[in-house]
Design a protein around this motif. Structure first.
Motif, PDB file in Angstrom:
ATOM      1  N   PRO A  67       0.808  -1.229   0.000  1.00  0.00           N
ATOM      2  CA  PRO A  67       0.000   0.000   0.000  1.00  0.00           C
ATOM      3  C   PRO A  67       0.846   1.287   0.000  1.00  0.00           C
ATOM      4  N   ALA A  68       2.022   1.233   0.635  1.00  0.00           N
ATOM      5  CA  ALA A  68       2.871   2.421   0.716  1.00  0.00           C
ATOM      6  C   ALA A  68       3.530   2.755  -0.618  1.00  0.00           C
ATOM      7  N   PHE A  69       3.870   1.726  -1.398  1.00  0.00           N
ATOM      8  CA  PHE A  69       4.577   1.923  -2.659  1.00  0.00           C
ATOM      9  C   PHE A  69       3.803   1.250  -3.804  1.00  0.00           C
ATOM     10  N   PRO A  70       2.647   1.793  -4.170  1.00  0.00           N
ATOM     11  CA  PRO A  70       1.814   1.141  -5.187  1.00  0.00           C
ATOM     12  C   PRO A  70       2.459   1.067  -6.568  1.00  0.00           C
ATOM     13  N   ARG A  71       3.452   1.932  -6.844  1.00  0.00           N
ATOM     14  CA  ARG A  71       4.137   1.877  -8.148  1.00  0.00           C
ATOM     15  C   ARG A  71       5.261   0.852  -8.146  1.00  0.00           C
ATOM     16  N   GLY A  72       5.593   0.299  -6.976  1.00  0.00           N
ATOM     17  CA  GLY A  72       6.591  -0.751  -6.897  1.00  0.00           C
ATOM     18  C   GLY A  72       7.782  -0.421  -6.016  1.00  0.00           C
ATOM     19  N   TYR A  73       8.541  -1.450  -5.730  1.00  0.00           N
ATOM     20  CA  TYR A  73       9.742  -1.364  -4.903  1.00  0.00           C
ATOM     21  C   TYR A  73      10.565  -2.616  -5.146  1.00  0.00           C
ATOM     22  N   THR A  74      11.792  -2.611  -4.641  1.00  0.00           N
ATOM     23  CA  THR A  74      12.689  -3.760  -4.770  1.00  0.00           C
ATOM     24  C   THR A  74      13.151  -4.168  -3.379  1.00  0.00           C
ATOM     25  N   VAL A  75      13.209  -5.475  -3.128  1.00  0.00           N
ATOM     26  CA  VAL A  75      13.692  -5.995  -1.852  1.00  0.00           C
ATOM     27  C   VAL A  75      14.989  -6.751  -2.097  1.00  0.00           C
ATOM     28  N   LEU A  76      16.014  -6.424  -1.328  1.00  0.00           N
ATOM     29  CA  LEU A  76      17.310  -7.100  -1.407  1.00  0.00           C
ATOM     30  C   LEU A  76      17.628  -7.745  -0.064  1.00  0.00           C
ATOM     31  N   ASP A  77      18.098  -8.987  -0.083  1.00  0.00           N
ATOM     32  CA  ASP A  77      18.604  -9.615   1.140  1.00  0.00           C
ATOM     33  C   ASP A  77      20.010  -9.087   1.385  1.00  0.00           C
ATOM     34  N   ALA A  78      20.321  -8.821   2.640  1.00  0.00           N
ATOM     35  CA  ALA A  78      21.623  -8.230   2.966  1.00  0.00           C
ATOM     36  C   ALA A  78      22.097  -8.743   4.328  1.00  0.00           C
ATOM     37  N   ALA A  79      23.349  -8.456   4.623  1.00  0.00           N
ATOM     38  CA  ALA A  79      23.924  -8.722   5.940  1.00  0.00           C
ATOM     39  C   ALA A  79      24.433  -7.384   6.455  1.00  0.00           C
ATOM     40  N   GLY A  80      23.861  -6.911   7.543  1.00  0.00           N
ATOM     41  CA  GLY A  80      24.210  -5.575   8.037  1.00  0.00           C
ATOM     42  C   GLY A  80      24.934  -5.602   9.361  1.00  0.00           C
ATOM     43  N   ARG A  81      25.589  -4.507   9.623  1.00  0.00           N
ATOM     44  CA  ARG A  81      26.245  -4.275  10.917  1.00  0.00           C
ATOM     45  C   ARG A  81      25.858  -2.883  11.373  1.00  0.00           C
ATOM     46  N   TRP A  82      25.626  -2.742  12.662  1.00  0.00           N
ATOM     47  CA  TRP A  82      25.282  -1.444  13.227  1.00  0.00           C
ATOM     48  C   TRP A  82      25.636  -1.430  14.702  1.00  0.00           C
ATOM     49  N   ARG A  83      25.653  -0.259  15.255  1.00  0.00           N
ATOM     50  CA  ARG A  83      26.005  -0.098  16.668  1.00  0.00           C
ATOM     51  C   ARG A  83      24.742   0.227  17.447  1.00  0.00           C
ATOM     52  N   GLY A  84      24.442  -0.582  18.437  1.00  0.00           N
ATOM     53  CA  GLY A  84      23.257  -0.377  19.261  1.00  0.00           C
ATOM     54  C   GLY A  84      23.438   0.750  20.253  1.00  0.00           C
ATOM     55  N   GLU A  85      22.344   1.091  20.934  1.00  0.00           N
ATOM     56  CA  GLU A  85      22.396   2.160  21.934  1.00  0.00           C
ATOM     57  C   GLU A  85      23.363   1.832  23.060  1.00  0.00           C
ATOM     58  N   ASP A  86      23.602   0.545  23.289  1.00  0.00           N
ATOM     59  CA  ASP A  86      24.532   0.136  24.342  1.00  0.00           C
ATOM     60  C   ASP A  86      25.994   0.172  23.890  1.00  0.00           C
ATOM     61  N   GLY A  87      26.244   0.557  22.609  1.00  0.00           N
ATOM     62  CA  GLY A  87      27.602   0.688  22.096  1.00  0.00           C
ATOM     63  C   GLY A  87      28.165  -0.569  21.454  1.00  0.00           C
ATOM     64  N   ARG A  88      27.443  -1.696  21.541  1.00  0.00           N
ATOM     65  CA  ARG A  88      27.935  -2.938  20.951  1.00  0.00           C
ATOM     66  C   ARG A  88      27.671  -2.961  19.453  1.00  0.00           C
ATOM     67  N   THR A  89      28.608  -3.540  18.698  1.00  0.00           N
ATOM     68  CA  THR A  89      28.411  -3.727  17.262  1.00  0.00           C
ATOM     69  C   THR A  89      27.664  -5.037  17.056  1.00  0.00           C
ATOM     70  N   ILE A  90      26.618  -4.961  16.262  1.00  0.00           N
ATOM     71  CA  ILE A  90      25.748  -6.114  16.043  1.00  0.00           C
ATOM     72  C   ILE A  90      25.721  -6.431  14.558  1.00  0.00           C
ATOM     73  N   GLY A  91      25.829  -7.694  14.223  1.00  0.00           N
ATOM     74  CA  GLY A  91      25.682  -8.146  12.849  1.00  0.00           C
ATOM     75  C   GLY A  91      24.401  -8.951  12.740  1.00  0.00           C
TER      76      GLY A  91
END
Length: 142
Positions: free
Chosen positions: A71-95
């Motif tokens: 409903p948000a993107f009625p003209r279409g969108y693309t989905v990609l599988d990925a592996a991400g890394r980010w830093r949480g509020e506690d400062g730890r790096t999470i994959g």
């Protein structure tokens, strides 16, 4: 002398605006070709790990797509599988496994509200700390 006058003029203008709240928008003309139109490219990064254990599995993702993304993107969108890394509020790096949704759309308030709603729903439904939104200007031909 002219430089000083310009500074005084700018200072006076800013003083007059002192009580006003301004929304600053930085224009970036792309110079789209005649067969293209100026659009927005949103890339949304969704982590699949659920805090406290578990993961957003394929069935849950497909339900989210049907109820929220379509409903948000009625003209279409693309989905990609990925592996991400980010830093949480506690400062730890999470994959974690993640999905990236890319949608190219008009730059209007309704679509911006729809994107914000997609992010809020995912965060609430899957107890996510955040969803990264990367928003850029693009020339597109549909």
């Amino acid at each position: 002398m002219k430089s000083r006058i310009r500074r005084i003029g700018l200072a006076a203008a800013l003083a007059l605006l002192g009580g006003c709240q301004l929304d600053w928008v930085r224009e970036h003309p792309l110079g789209c070709r005649a067969d293209e139109q100026l659009a927005v490219r949103d890339a949304l990064y969704f982590g699949r790990s659920i805090p406290g254990g578990g993961e957003v599995d394929d069935a849950a993702w497909q339900a989210f797509e049907a109820s929220t993304l379509l409903p948000a993107f009625p003209r279409g969108y693309t989905v990609l599988d990925a592996a991400g890394r980010w830093r949480g509020e506690d400062g730890r790096t999470i994959g974690e496994a993640s999905r990236v949704v890319i949608a190219v759309h008009a730059d209007d308030r309704d679509t911006d509200a729809a994107v914000r709603d997609v992010i809020a729903r995912y965060r609430t439904q899957f107890r996510q700390e955040s969803v990264l939104r990367e928003r850029t200007a693009a020339c597109a031909s549909f």
